[in-house]
Structures are given as structure tokens and as C-alpha cells.
Design a protein around this motif. Structure first.
Motif, PDB file in Angstrom:
ATOM      1  N   ALA A  77       0.814  -1.213   0.000  1.00 42.65           N
ATOM      2  CA  ALA A  77       0.000   0.000   0.000  1.00 42.65           C
ATOM      3  C   ALA A  77       0.850   1.268   0.000  1.00 42.65           C
ATOM      4  CB  ALA A  77      -0.940  -0.015   1.205  1.00 42.65           C
ATOM      5  N   ALA A  78       1.943   1.262   0.777  1.00 43.70           N
ATOM      6  CA  ALA A  78       2.768   2.465   0.869  1.00 43.70           C
ATOM      7  C   ALA A  78       3.356   2.813  -0.500  1.00 43.70           C
ATOM      8  CB  ALA A  78       3.887   2.254   1.888  1.00 43.70           C
ATOM      9  N   ALA A  79       3.881   1.790  -1.180  1.00 44.20           N
ATOM     10  CA  ALA A  79       4.482   2.017  -2.493  1.00 44.20           C
ATOM     11  C   ALA A  79       3.411   2.423  -3.505  1.00 44.20           C
ATOM     12  CB  ALA A  79       5.191   0.741  -2.956  1.00 44.20           C
ATOM     13  N   LEU A  80       2.252   1.807  -3.399  1.00 37.76           N
ATOM     14  CA  LEU A  80       1.167   2.096  -4.334  1.00 37.76           C
ATOM     15  C   LEU A  80       0.701   3.545  -4.213  1.00 37.76           C
ATOM     16  CD1 LEU A  80      -0.944   1.239  -6.404  1.00 37.76           C
ATOM     17  CD2 LEU A  80      -2.301   0.240  -4.563  1.00 37.76           C
ATOM     18  N   LEU A  81       0.544   3.982  -2.957  1.00 39.70           N
ATOM     19  CA  LEU A  81       0.062   5.341  -2.742  1.00 39.70           C
ATOM     20  C   LEU A  81       1.115   6.360  -3.200  1.00 39.70           C
ATOM     21  CD1 LEU A  81      -2.641   6.221  -1.789  1.00 39.70           C
ATOM     22  CD2 LEU A  81      -1.809   6.246   0.574  1.00 39.70           C
ATOM     23  N   ASP A  82       2.368   6.080  -2.895  1.00 37.99           N
ATOM     24  CA  ASP A  82       3.458   6.972  -3.326  1.00 37.99           C
ATOM     25  C   ASP A  82       3.475   7.077  -4.849  1.00 37.99           C
ATOM     26  OD1 ASP A  82       5.637   8.658  -3.091  1.00 37.99           O
ATOM     27  OD2 ASP A  82       7.093   7.019  -3.061  1.00 37.99           O
ATOM     28  N   ALA A  83       3.373   5.924  -5.498  1.00 32.07           N
ATOM     29  CA  ALA A  83       3.393   5.922  -6.973  1.00 32.07           C
ATOM     30  C   ALA A  83       2.187   6.669  -7.540  1.00 32.07           C
ATOM     31  CB  ALA A  83       3.418   4.481  -7.479  1.00 32.07           C
ATOM     32  N   ALA A  84       1.048   6.514  -6.888  1.00 31.06           N
ATOM     33  CA  ALA A  84      -0.166   7.206  -7.353  1.00 31.06           C
ATOM     34  C   ALA A  84       0.011   8.716  -7.255  1.00 31.06           C
ATOM     35  CB  ALA A  84      -1.370   6.752  -6.533  1.00 31.06           C
ATOM     36  N   PHE A  85       0.651   9.158  -6.165  1.00 31.18           N
ATOM     37  CA  PHE A  85       0.908  10.588  -6.003  1.00 31.18           C
ATOM     38  C   PHE A  85       1.865  11.087  -7.096  1.00 31.18           C
ATOM     39  CE2 PHE A  85      -0.370  12.408  -1.667  1.00 31.18           C
ATOM     40  CZ  PHE A  85      -1.434  11.538  -1.512  1.00 31.18           C
ATOM     41  N   GLN A  86       2.883  10.261  -7.412  1.00 32.87           N
ATOM     42  CA  GLN A  86       3.822  10.643  -8.472  1.00 32.87           C
ATOM     43  C   GLN A  86       3.084  10.798  -9.799  1.00 32.87           C
ATOM     44  OE1 GLN A  86       6.651  11.539  -7.554  1.00 32.87           O
ATOM     45  NE2 GLN A  86       6.778  10.516  -5.568  1.00 32.87           N
ATOM     46  N   ALA A  87       2.218   9.840 -10.073  1.00 32.42           N
ATOM     47  CA  ALA A  87       1.456   9.886 -11.322  1.00 32.42           C
ATOM     48  C   ALA A  87       0.599  11.143 -11.370  1.00 32.42           C
ATOM     49  CB  ALA A  87       0.584   8.633 -11.442  1.00 32.42           C
ATOM     50  N   ALA A  88      -0.015  11.482 -10.216  1.00 25.13           N
ATOM     51  CA  ALA A  88      -0.862  12.672 -10.159  1.00 25.13           C
ATOM     52  C   ALA A  88      -0.031  13.923 -10.389  1.00 25.13           C
ATOM     53  CB  ALA A  88      -1.568  12.738  -8.810  1.00 25.13           C
ATOM     54  N   SER A  89       1.135  13.962  -9.764  1.00 28.39           N
ATOM     55  CA  SER A  89       1.982  15.144  -9.887  1.00 28.39           C
ATOM     56  C   SER A  89       2.409  15.345 -11.338  1.00 28.39           C
ATOM     57  CB  SER A  89       3.195  14.980  -8.974  1.00 28.39           C
ATOM     58  OG  SER A  89       3.749  16.234  -8.681  1.00 28.39           O
ATOM     59  N   SER A  90       2.773  14.248 -11.942  1.00 26.04           N
ATOM     60  CA  SER A  90       3.201  14.317 -13.335  1.00 26.04           C
ATOM     61  C   SER A  90       2.059  14.777 -14.235  1.00 26.04           C
ATOM     62  CB  SER A  90       3.731  12.931 -13.710  1.00 26.04           C
ATOM     63  OG  SER A  90       3.622  12.718 -15.071  1.00 26.04           O
ATOM     64  N   ALA A  91       0.849  14.261 -13.971  1.00 26.33           N
ATOM     65  CA  ALA A  91      -0.308  14.629 -14.787  1.00 26.33           C
ATOM     66  C   ALA A  91      -0.661  16.103 -14.612  1.00 26.33           C
ATOM     67  CB  ALA A  91      -1.504  13.750 -14.424  1.00 26.33           C
ATOM     68  N   VAL A  92      -0.666  16.573 -13.347  1.00 23.31           N
ATOM     69  CA  VAL A  92      -1.040  17.969 -13.091  1.00 23.31           C
ATOM     70  C   VAL A  92       0.017  18.911 -13.664  1.00 23.31           C
ATOM     71  CG1 VAL A  92      -1.484  19.695 -11.292  1.00 23.31           C
ATOM     72  CG2 VAL A  92      -2.404  17.374 -11.037  1.00 23.31           C
ATOM     73  N   CYS A  93       1.281  18.522 -13.491  1.00 25.11           N
ATOM     74  CA  CYS A  93       2.367  19.355 -13.996  1.00 25.11           C
ATOM     75  C   CYS A  93       2.289  19.497 -15.524  1.00 25.11           C
ATOM     76  CB  CYS A  93       3.706  18.750 -13.576  1.00 25.11           C
ATOM     77  SG  CYS A  93       5.109  19.797 -13.968  1.00 25.11           S
ATOM     78  N   ALA A  94       2.015  18.388 -16.185  1.00 28.69           N
ATOM     79  CA  ALA A  94       1.896  18.407 -17.645  1.00 28.69           C
ATOM     80  C   ALA A  94       0.731  19.284 -18.074  1.00 28.69           C
ATOM     81  CB  ALA A  94       1.717  16.980 -18.172  1.00 28.69           C
ATOM     82  N   ALA A  95      -0.394  19.182 -17.370  1.00 28.25           N
ATOM     83  CA  ALA A  95      -1.575  19.972 -17.708  1.00 28.25           C
ATOM     84  C   ALA A  95      -1.307  21.459 -17.471  1.00 28.25           C
ATOM     85  CB  ALA A  95      -2.781  19.510 -16.897  1.00 28.25           C
ATOM     86  N   ALA A  96      -0.532  21.739 -16.426  1.00 27.68           N
ATOM     87  CA  ALA A  96      -0.232  23.134 -16.105  1.00 27.68           C
ATOM     88  C   ALA A  96       0.641  23.753 -17.191  1.00 27.68           C
ATOM     89  CB  ALA A  96       0.460  23.226 -14.752  1.00 27.68           C
ATOM     90  N   GLN A  97       1.561  22.952 -17.703  1.00 30.27           N
ATOM     91  CA  GLN A  97       2.479  23.491 -18.718  1.00 30.27           C
ATOM     92  C   GLN A  97       1.816  23.610 -20.072  1.00 30.27           C
ATOM     93  OE1 GLN A  97       5.804  20.879 -18.160  1.00 30.27           O
ATOM     94  NE2 GLN A  97       6.715  22.229 -16.608  1.00 30.27           N
ATOM     95  N   ALA A  98       0.737  22.833 -20.267  1.00 29.22           N
ATOM     96  CA  ALA A  98       0.074  22.818 -21.568  1.00 29.22           C
ATOM     97  C   ALA A  98      -0.781  24.062 -21.775  1.00 29.22           C
ATOM     98  CB  ALA A  98      -0.788  21.563 -21.698  1.00 29.22           C
ATOM     99  N   SER A  99      -1.078  24.771 -20.705  1.00 30.39           N
ATOM    100  CA  SER A  99      -1.980  25.910 -20.866  1.00 30.39           C
ATOM    101  C   SER A  99      -1.466  27.088 -20.056  1.00 30.39           C
ATOM    102  CB  SER A  99      -3.390  25.510 -20.394  1.00 30.39           C
ATOM    103  OG  SER A  99      -4.089  26.647 -19.961  1.00 30.39           O
ATOM    104  N   GLN A 100      -1.422  28.254 -20.696  1.00 29.98           N
ATOM    105  CA  GLN A 100      -0.920  29.463 -20.043  1.00 29.98           C
ATOM    106  C   GLN A 100      -1.747  29.783 -18.790  1.00 29.98           C
ATOM    107  OE1 GLN A 100       1.807  31.184 -21.117  1.00 29.98           O
ATOM    108  NE2 GLN A 100       1.631  32.466 -19.292  1.00 29.98           N
ATOM    109  N   GLU A 101      -3.075  29.642 -18.929  1.00 28.20           N
ATOM    110  CA  GLU A 101      -4.000  29.971 -17.829  1.00 28.20           C
ATOM    111  C   GLU A 101      -3.772  29.110 -16.595  1.00 28.20           C
ATOM    112  OE1 GLU A 101      -7.942  29.521 -19.258  1.00 28.20           O
ATOM    113  OE2 GLU A 101      -8.138  31.662 -19.719  1.00 28.20           O
ATOM    114  N   ARG A 102      -3.315  27.905 -16.857  1.00 28.62           N
ATOM    115  CA  ARG A 102      -3.187  26.959 -15.754  1.00 28.62           C
ATOM    116  C   ARG A 102      -1.768  26.877 -15.218  1.00 28.62           C
ATOM    117  NH1 ARG A 102      -7.159  22.501 -18.546  1.00 28.62           N
ATOM    118  NH2 ARG A 102      -9.038  23.744 -18.214  1.00 28.62           N
ATOM    119  N   HIS A 103      -0.958  27.741 -15.709  1.00 27.06           N
ATOM    120  CA  HIS A 103       0.425  27.712 -15.276  1.00 27.06           C
ATOM    121  C   HIS A 103       0.508  27.929 -13.772  1.00 27.06           C
ATOM    122  CE1 HIS A 103       4.625  27.563 -16.340  1.00 27.06           C
ATOM    123  NE2 HIS A 103       4.847  28.541 -15.474  1.00 27.06           N
TER     124      HIS A 103
END
Ligand code: CA
Length: 605
Positions: A65-91
Motif C-alpha cells: 500500500a505504501a508504495a502504491l500510494l506513493d506511486a499514485a501521487f507521483q502519477a498525479a503530480s506528473s499529470a497535473v504538472c503536464a496539464a499546467a504546462q500545456a496551458s498558459q492559464e493553468r500555469h
């Protein structure tokens, strides 16, 4: 496990940038609090929420569970970061996240980034499980600010970490062993920023169902100003057997069984072998068959924390006796003897071990309640049969023209051998109970009400009745009767009979005992509270049975009346038949005197 989550936009903001996950099937719960201009905050929190949820659900059980949750957070961070960079408004958008993933019923992993928090309520005390990732908190940790200064700092809300600022997140993960009855709270700063820790502890520890706790927590933040979005999830871990129950099951059951000779000696002194129910048996045999069997049934029920053995015993005893045409006085007398026997054993145990004595008192009172309920239920069943007979006889009666039933039936239902009149040996009184016991009673009843199914009207009314009885400091039997009258209402002969009432009383008992287990209170306080409630419950059963008895009397008298009328009608019909037969013979003779009467059978006229 019981869980509830809710989110509220608050009193000031127009959008809700919080998000949350409640997936009890996967043991996954999370609160996220987004940030970023132009409504990007809700985009960030929702994107992180969806990423974490699908990541965990897809890989659930494939890694710790610990590794799973950590990995899920990494995936979320990567997804949000990518979305933020894709749009000026969301930077620059990002989100906090605090998540809890269960690895088993008693083990959970807590992960967090940012200032959303996890709290644990255990034994009535709340403790914080997460350390905020804020700039001022970091300064406090380095000894550069005091906690007081931090709380008032202008930048107290500035995060030192979040999900989305960078493709990878620095996640704090901790594992947690849980105990039965523990409560976890996940929340955004919109809750703890607007409600004092003491009030969080109070609401979380109220013992109310998670749904109402969540609602109350949000209400707390709104009353505190509601300056931010507020989100809360309350998770209650599965109740394990409280230690008091364990004690009763082990030490208590043994202590009880070790004193079976005391039980039997009391039964002998109280005259059990002379009771007509055991007439014809050798005294030793009588004591073995009845007293020792009950003592053993109580022992097995103590061992297993059930009432099934005593229930079966009471049903067999009463059923066998009624089948033999036995009366209720004898049964009542025997139940009273059992009460005396139990008390003598409990007194002995209490003298040597005060706490154990108290705990056992509750458990054994429960056994006696079970016995009374079992017999009350049989009574109700029989009354229903009487009702049914009465209805059919009444219908038959109505088809006969204008015959009024005689009103002077000698036998009344109350004298019939079916009614156990219950009696309580202890007064219901709470005046001598300490304040914490009274408070435990009050909270138990509140929890019990919250646990009652919406349409269980009789159960709700029984709870109200019991509450009225336990809070009444003068506590006398009249209150029980008044409460029972209210509960019983005005019943006529109907299809349901009174069985539902006894079923509701049984259910009420189950709900109150389950509710008291939920309190974060000393076992001894619980035991004393349960004792008061048990006694009130027993008294309510007694009073209700008394009313059933009272109500049954006219019905059964009427039943007897109807039977008498039917018998009378039968006699009349017989007389008419005879007169007709005589008349037929005379007429037949007049028509054809040559035909010998008897060879022609009956004549049609
Ligand atoms: Ca917030």
C-alpha cells in the motif's frame, strides 16, 4: 468499516476547489485542495483526484500500500504538472493531497503533500498524523519560528510542497496500526482553519454515525466563518470486541461456571424442586434438568457473547410446560428463582472482583432479558393464534342471525395457561449513577437513535420510552407502564398481533448494546450505563407484556363467548332436526300408512 465524506464551498468563495475520493471497496480515501488562478485550482485537484483513484484501483493488491500510494501521487503530480504546462492559464496550478489506503482492516497507509491533514481519534483523544508542508512549518521545524508565531504568520498558507509544481512529488508516507473504533479524519485547511481542535475532537468523538459527524464538522467550519472550501472524510474502523467483552467471555464465563454450585444451592433454597413444572422428578434430577441447564446456557452465552442458548432454554422450558397445559404462575415463579440464583452468584463474584462483577452483571442481566423476551415472544405468537381463531369464529357468528353472545364467560384469557407475567427485581433509577455514567447513557441513546432504520417506528418509540425511563431520576414502575402504553398504543385484533412489538423490543436491545460499544469510554462506565439501560429495557418488556395480558383478556373472553354460542347453536340445530324428523314421520304416516317408517329414509318437503 463505516465512512462518510462531504465537501462544501463555504460562505465566502464562489467555487469549490476541493475534491475528494471515497472508495470503501478499495479502502481508498483522499482529500485534495487545489490552488491556482482562473479556476485552475479545481482543475488541478480534480485531475489529481482522478489520477490517484484510477492508479490505485487498477493496481490494487499488486504492490504494498505504501508504495502504491506513493506511486499514485507521483502519477498525479506528473499529470497535473503536464496539464499546467500545456496551458498558459493553468500555469502554476497545483493541489494538496492527503490519502489513506487500507492494507487490511487494521492497517492503513497515510500519504500527504501540502497542508491537508489526517487526524486520528483514539480513546476520545484526537491526534494529528500529518505535518503540514508549509513554509512556516518548515521554519518551525528548524527552530526559526515558534508554533504560536507560525499560527499568526502572514505566509502560514504558503505551501512548501504541492502536487503539480514539479513532475515528481515529495510524498510523506506513514503506516498506521489501527484499533477497533478508531476514527480517521481527512480534511482540507478549510476545516481546521475555521474550527478549534477541541471542537473537532468533540464532534469526532461524539459516537454519532460518520454521516452526521461529517455534516457536523462542516457545520463547525461554516459557523467559524467558512472562509474557505471545506472538505472532510470520516472513516471509522471496524469495531473489534471491546476488552470488557473479552473479559466477560473468558474470565467472566469461567467465574460464572465455577460458581454453578452456588446457583444450584440458591435454587434449592428458593424451592425450585417443589415447582409444579418439575413435579414428579427427583429433586436432584429437577435441579440438573432446569437450574444447571440454565446455568450452563448462560455460561455458553457468556463465552460466545450471544443469547441463543438462554433463548432456546427459555423457549423449551416454557413450550414444554404450556404444551402440558401448564400455567404462567409456575413459570413466573421459576423465572424469579433464576433471578435470585443469578444474583447470589453475581454478589459472590462482585465481592471478590468488583469490576468483573459489574461486567458480568450486565451480561447476565442480558441473559435474563433474553429469557423474558423469548417467553414474551411465545406469548405474542399464541395471542396471534387466539386472534386468528377469534376472527374466524366471529365471522361464523356473524352469519348466524341475531344471536347475541352471552357476556358472562367464566374463563378469561388471563387465567389461561399462556401468560408469563414478568417482574423486575430492581428499580430503574439513575439518581445514584455518577455523571459520566449518565452521560454515557445519553450518548448511547443518541447513537442508538442514529442507528435506527428510518422506518423502524416501533424501535424508535421503544428507544424514546427507554430514554424516558433512564433519565427519570425517581425511576418507578409507573413510568415504565406509561412508556409501555405509549409504545403499545391502542391495538385491536389485527393480522399482525403483537409479535412485531416484541420483535421491535428485541431489535431495540440489539441496537443499544451495539451503540454503547461505540463510545470511547471506560469499560466500567459502559457496563454501568448498560446495566441501567438493561434494567429499563427489562422493565419495558415487563410492562408491555402486562399490557398484552390486559388487552388479551376481553378478546379471550369474547373467544370463549363465541365458542359457547357456537355450542348453543349446535344444540339448537340438533333440537330443530329432531323436531323436523318427528314431523316428517307423522306426515309420511298420514300420506301412506302402509309404508313402514324407516325404509324410506328422509322425505324431501
Ligand atoms: Ca483550502
Amino acid at each position: 468499516m463505516r465512512v462518510a465524506g462531504a465537501s462544501n464551498v463555504g460562505r465566502v468563495r464562489s467555487t469549490n476547489e476541493d475534491a475528494y475520493i471515497v472508495e470503501p471497496g478499495f479502502g481508498l480515501f483522499a482529500v485534495l485542495d487545489g490552488m491556482g488562478g482562473a479556476n485552475a485550482g479545481d482543475v488541478a485537484s480534480q485531475l489529481a483526484r482522478d489520477t490517484i483513484r484510477s492508479f490505485v484501483l487498477e493496481r490494487h493488491g499488486t504492490m504494498p500500500a505504501a508504495a502504491l500510494l506513493d506511486a499514485a501521487f507521483q502519477a498525479a503530480s506528473s499529470a497535473v504538472c503536464a496539464a499546467a504546462q500545456a496551458s498558459q492559464e493553468r500555469h502554476g496550478m497545483g493541489t494538496t493531497a492527503v490519502a489513506c489506503l487500507f492494507e487490511g482492516p487494521k492497517r492503513a497507509v497515510i500519504a500527504h503533500v501540502g497542508d491537508s491533514r489526517a487526524y486520528l481519534l483514539r480513546d476520545g483523544m484526537v491526534q494529528i498524523l500529518t505535518r503540514d508542508h508549509t513554509v512556516v512549518e518548515e521554519l518551525v521545524n528548524r527552530g526559526m519560528l515558534t508554533p504560536d508565531e507560525a499560527a499568526r504568520h502572514a505566509y502560514k498558507n504558503v505551501l512548501s510542497r504541492n502536487i503539480g509544481a514539479r513532475p515528481e512529488a515529495r510524498v510523506d508516507v506513514r503506516e498506521l496500526d489501527l484499533q477497533g473504533g478508531d476514527r480517521l479524519l481527512l480534511c482540507s485547511d478549510g476545516l481546521y482553519g475555521y474550527a478549534a481542535l477541541e471542537s473537532l475532537q468533540y464532534v469526532l468523538g461524539s459516537g454519532d454515525a460518520p454521516e452526521s459527524v461529517t455534516r457536523d464538522l462542516i457545520e463547525l467550519a461554516l459557523r467559524g466563518g467558512g472562509g474557505d472550501n471545506v472538505t472532510a472524510i470520516v472513516i471509522e474502523t471496524a469495531q473489534v470486541l471491546p476488552s470488557a467483552t473479552q473479559v466477560v467471555r473468558t474470565r467472566g464465563a469461567i467465574a460464572w461456571w465455577q460458581r454453578r454450585n452456588r446457583f444450584i444451592a440458591t435454587a434449592t433454597d428458593a424451592g425450585l424442586p417443589r415447582n409444579p413444572i418439575v413435579r414428579g422428578l427427583d429433586p436432584h434430577e429437577a435441579l440438573d434438568l432446569v437450574a444447571l441447564s440454565l446455568c450452563q446456557a448462560v455460561f455458553h452465552d457468556l463465552e460466545k457473547s450471544t443469547g441463543v442458548n438462554v433463548w432456546t432454554f427459555a423457549q423449551n422450558l416454557a413450550g414444554g410446560w404450556f404444551d402440558r397445559g401448564g400455567g404462567w404462575f409456575e413459570l413466573r415463579a421459576m423465572l424469579d428463582i433464576f433471578g435470585q440464583c443469578a444474583r447470589s452468584v453475581l454478589d459472590e463474584i462482585r465481592a471478590s472482583d468488583h469490576h468483573l462483577g459489574y461486567l458480568l452483571d450486565v451480561a447476565v442481566t442480558r441473559a435474563l432479558v433474553v429469557a423474558e423476551l423469548a417467553i414474551g415472544g411465545m406469548l405474542a405468537e399464541q395471542l396471534r393464534e387466539v386472534d386468528a381463531n377469534l376472527i374466524s369464529l366471529q365471522a361464523a357468528d356473524d352469519t348466524e342471525d341475531g344471536v347475541d353472545a352471552p357476556r358472562d364467560s367464566a374463563e378469561r384469557f388471563g387465567e389461561r395457561p399462556t401468560i408469563p407475567v414478568m417482574r423486575v427485581d430492581r428499580p430503574v433509577t439513575s439518581s445514584n449513577e455518577p455523571i459520566e455514567v449518565l452521560s454515557a447513557i445519553e450518548r448511547t441513546m443518541a447513537v442508538a437513535r442514529a442507528r435506527t432504520p428510518p422506518r423502524a417506528d416501533l424501535v424508535k418509540r421503544a428507544l424514546t420510552a427507554i430514554e424516558a425511563m433512564v433519565v427519570e431520576s425517581a425511576g418507578n414502575y409507573a413510568i415504565a407502564v406509561i412508556a409501555a402504553r405509549d409504545l403499545y398504543g391502542v391495538r385491536s385484533v389485527d393480522d399482525a398481533g403483537v409479535t412485531p412489538l416484541f420483535e421491535a423490543l428485541e431489535q431495540t436491545w440489539a441496537i443499544t448494546t451495539a451503540s454503547i460499544n461505540q463510545l470511547q469510554t471506560q469499560p466500567l462506565t459502559k457496563a454501568r450505563a448498560l446495566r441501567v439501560i438493561s434494567t429499563a429495557h427489562q422493565q419495558l418488556c415487563v410492562a408491555v407484556t402486562g399490557l398484552v395480558l390486559e388487552a388479551a383478556a376481553p378478546y379471550s373472553a369474547r373467544l370463549q363467548d363465541v365458542r359457547a354460542v357456537t355450542a348453543q347453536l349446535r344444540e339448537e340445530v340438533e333440537r330443530v332436526e329432531q323436531r323436523r324428523a318427528t314431523l316428517e314421520r307423522k306426515i309420511a304416516d298420514a300420506i301412506d300408512p302402509n309404508l313402514p317408517w324407516g325404509s324410506r329414509g328422509t322425505t324431501e318437503w
